[in-house]
Design an enzyme around this catalytic site. Sequence first.
Site, PDB file in Angstrom:
ATOM      1  N   GLN A   1      42.086  49.587  44.642  1.00 29.37           N
ATOM      2  CA  GLN A   1      42.400  48.435  45.496  1.00 29.37           C
ATOM      3  C   GLN A   1      43.366  48.830  46.603  1.00 29.37           C
ATOM      4  O   GLN A   1      44.366  49.522  46.361  1.00 29.37           O
ATOM      5  CB  GLN A   1      43.005  47.295  44.666  1.00 29.37           C
ATOM      6  CG  GLN A   1      43.122  46.002  45.463  1.00 29.37           C
ATOM      7  CD  GLN A   1      43.725  44.859  44.656  1.00 29.37           C
ATOM      8  OE1 GLN A   1      44.884  44.918  44.275  1.00 29.37           O
ATOM      9  NE2 GLN A   1      42.940  43.822  44.401  1.00 29.37           N
TER      10      GLN A   1
ATOM     11  N   GLY B   1      43.591  38.436  33.530  1.00 26.94           N
ATOM     12  CA  GLY B   1      44.822  39.087  33.935  1.00 26.94           C
ATOM     13  C   GLY B   1      45.919  38.915  32.900  1.00 26.94           C
ATOM     14  O   GLY B   1      45.949  39.599  31.878  1.00 26.94           O
ATOM     15  N   ARG B   2      46.810  37.957  33.146  1.00 27.50           N
ATOM     16  CA  ARG B   2      47.974  37.768  32.266  1.00 27.50           C
ATOM     17  C   ARG B   2      47.603  37.414  30.833  1.00 27.50           C
ATOM     18  O   ARG B   2      48.362  37.665  29.911  1.00 27.50           O
ATOM     19  CB  ARG B   2      48.895  36.692  32.857  1.00 27.50           C
ATOM     20  CG  ARG B   2      49.599  37.149  34.144  1.00 27.50           C
ATOM     21  CD  ARG B   2      50.395  36.022  34.785  1.00 27.50           C
ATOM     22  NE  ARG B   2      49.528  34.908  35.096  1.00 27.50           N
ATOM     23  CZ  ARG B   2      49.879  33.618  35.028  1.00 27.50           C
ATOM     24  NH1 ARG B   2      51.093  33.300  34.598  1.00 27.50           N
ATOM     25  NH2 ARG B   2      49.038  32.662  35.337  1.00 27.50           N
TER      26      ARG B   2
ATOM     27  N   ASN C   1      38.729  34.145  38.444  1.00 25.85           N
ATOM     28  CA  ASN C   1      39.999  34.624  37.897  1.00 25.85           C
ATOM     29  C   ASN C   1      40.995  33.474  37.830  1.00 25.85           C
ATOM     30  O   ASN C   1      41.135  32.723  38.776  1.00 25.85           O
ATOM     31  CB  ASN C   1      40.532  35.757  38.787  1.00 25.85           C
ATOM     32  CG  ASN C   1      41.836  36.372  38.328  1.00 25.85           C
ATOM     33  OD1 ASN C   1      42.634  36.809  39.133  1.00 25.85           O
ATOM     34  ND2 ASN C   1      42.086  36.410  37.032  1.00 25.85           N
TER      35      ASN C   1
ATOM     36  N   LYS D   1      39.466  40.456  47.093  1.00 23.08           N
ATOM     37  CA  LYS D   1      40.128  39.539  46.150  1.00 23.08           C
ATOM     38  C   LYS D   1      40.902  38.528  46.987  1.00 23.08           C
ATOM     39  O   LYS D   1      41.720  38.901  47.827  1.00 23.08           O
ATOM     40  CB  LYS D   1      41.077  40.329  45.238  1.00 23.08           C
ATOM     41  CG  LYS D   1      41.878  39.472  44.233  1.00 23.08           C
ATOM     42  CD  LYS D   1      41.093  39.213  42.977  1.00 23.08           C
ATOM     43  CE  LYS D   1      41.817  38.221  42.062  1.00 23.08           C
ATOM     44  NZ  LYS D   1      43.001  38.785  41.421  1.00 23.08           N
TER      45      LYS D   1
ATOM     46  N   CYS E   1      47.266  38.882  47.083  1.00 23.44           N
ATOM     47  CA  CYS E   1      48.605  39.089  46.532  1.00 23.44           C
ATOM     48  C   CYS E   1      49.600  38.136  47.189  1.00 23.44           C
ATOM     49  O   CYS E   1      49.671  38.059  48.411  1.00 23.44           O
ATOM     50  CB  CYS E   1      49.056  40.535  46.738  1.00 23.44           C
ATOM     51  SG  CYS E   1      50.744  40.842  46.127  1.00 23.44           S
TER      52      CYS E   1
ATOM     53  N   ASP F   1      43.648  31.736  34.407  1.00 25.87           N
ATOM     54  CA  ASP F   1      43.820  30.933  33.184  1.00 25.87           C
ATOM     55  C   ASP F   1      42.817  31.214  32.077  1.00 25.87           C
ATOM     56  O   ASP F   1      42.589  30.360  31.217  1.00 25.87           O
ATOM     57  CB  ASP F   1      43.796  29.427  33.503  1.00 25.87           C
ATOM     58  CG  ASP F   1      45.009  28.977  34.302  1.00 25.87           C
ATOM     59  OD1 ASP F   1      45.968  29.780  34.427  1.00 25.87           O
ATOM     60  OD2 ASP F   1      45.016  27.836  34.799  1.00 25.87           O
TER      61      ASP F   1
ATOM     62  N   ALA G   1      49.554  44.543  39.967  1.00 29.63           N
ATOM     63  CA  ALA G   1      50.500  45.554  40.420  1.00 29.63           C
ATOM     64  C   ALA G   1      51.619  45.726  39.412  1.00 29.63           C
ATOM     65  O   ALA G   1      52.144  44.745  38.862  1.00 29.63           O
ATOM     66  CB  ALA G   1      51.077  45.161  41.781  1.00 29.63           C
TER      67      ALA G   1
ATOM     68  N   PRO H   1      43.147  43.159  38.694  1.00 27.30           N
ATOM     69  CA  PRO H   1      44.174  44.055  39.238  1.00 27.30           C
ATOM     70  C   PRO H   1      45.535  43.392  39.134  1.00 27.30           C
ATOM     71  O   PRO H   1      45.690  42.223  39.488  1.00 27.30           O
ATOM     72  CB  PRO H   1      43.744  44.216  40.700  1.00 27.30           C
ATOM     73  CG  PRO H   1      42.979  42.972  41.018  1.00 27.30           C
ATOM     74  CD  PRO H   1      42.281  42.597  39.748  1.00 27.30           C
TER      75      PRO H   1
END
Length: 335
Positions: free
Chosen positions: A77, A231-232, A207, A146, A107, A209, A25, A23
Amino acid sequence: MYKRQEYTNIGGVKIEKTAALAPMASVADRAYRIMAKEYGACYVVGEMASCKGLCYNDRKTAELLSVTPGERPMAVQLFGNEPEFVKGAVEIAERFQPDIIDINSGCPMPKIVSGGAGSALMKTPELFGDVVRAAVEAAHVPVTVKIRAGWDENSINAVEIAKIAEQSGAAAVAVHGRTKTQLYAGKADWDVIRAVKQSVSIPVIGNGDVSTPELCREMYEYTGCDLVMVGRGSYGRPWLFRQIREYLEAGSYSPEPTAGEKLDIMRRHIRLIVEDKGERVGMKEARRPASWYLKGMKGAAKFRDMCSELTTLDELERLIEKIKEQQGEHENEDL
């Protein structure tokens, strides 16, 4: 020799054990999630929605909860720190028929933690447990959480928080191996993820890297986690999910797309954004993801600047043609 299990099971929801989309945002909107799914993501999580916003009938907040068939299995979420609002928000969220409901307790953004939600919940373990229990009691689908490694390096408490999540009825816990104060800097601590996996019996999602197929497999092997979230590492690279799937199944994976192929994928992504949000809003929001696809291309800096001014799909088409012409004989190089 690494041998993966075919599936992981989260509260009765069967998920292929490849790579899920984390997830994010203002990033992992519907278009992003569809792109990830089309390229092999096994599971996606929507953008976080405010429990209070939902309970006060905020239309914009509710829009974050819609689920389309192509996104399943999918979680919506929620974030909040008041159990009564969490309960009400879960009841509203279930109208959208998600497969899973995820409670964001990770977050690090100031506007979220200043209200006591997100990773701030890791500083209040008792309240965290109350929030998770409220969600579980109201839900008819699995509830996951999370979390992060902790608030800062002096308060690494992911194991404690994960145990509370399990005791409170959570079906799984996702762990980002950074602290709140790290934000997204530094290196994710996979030892924390491994410690959580060893301390609870519910599925643990790792989660942090994972940006290559090799790193995905390494996270599975090192932490023992039940699922990996990316993610990224997927910014402008939805094909990473396909490569991960190929690597876990066969030990090798397809090469990076050519410059021209990347531009075609970018076009598909932006058209999905516009289809979902309209041209005026969609093109404005598309500027950032469009720039990600240009990384490593000849003249990328100049073209990224041009992306920041896109307002119509016609402008996008002209930009793509311009970039393709510029690449020329570089089309088949490893960019």
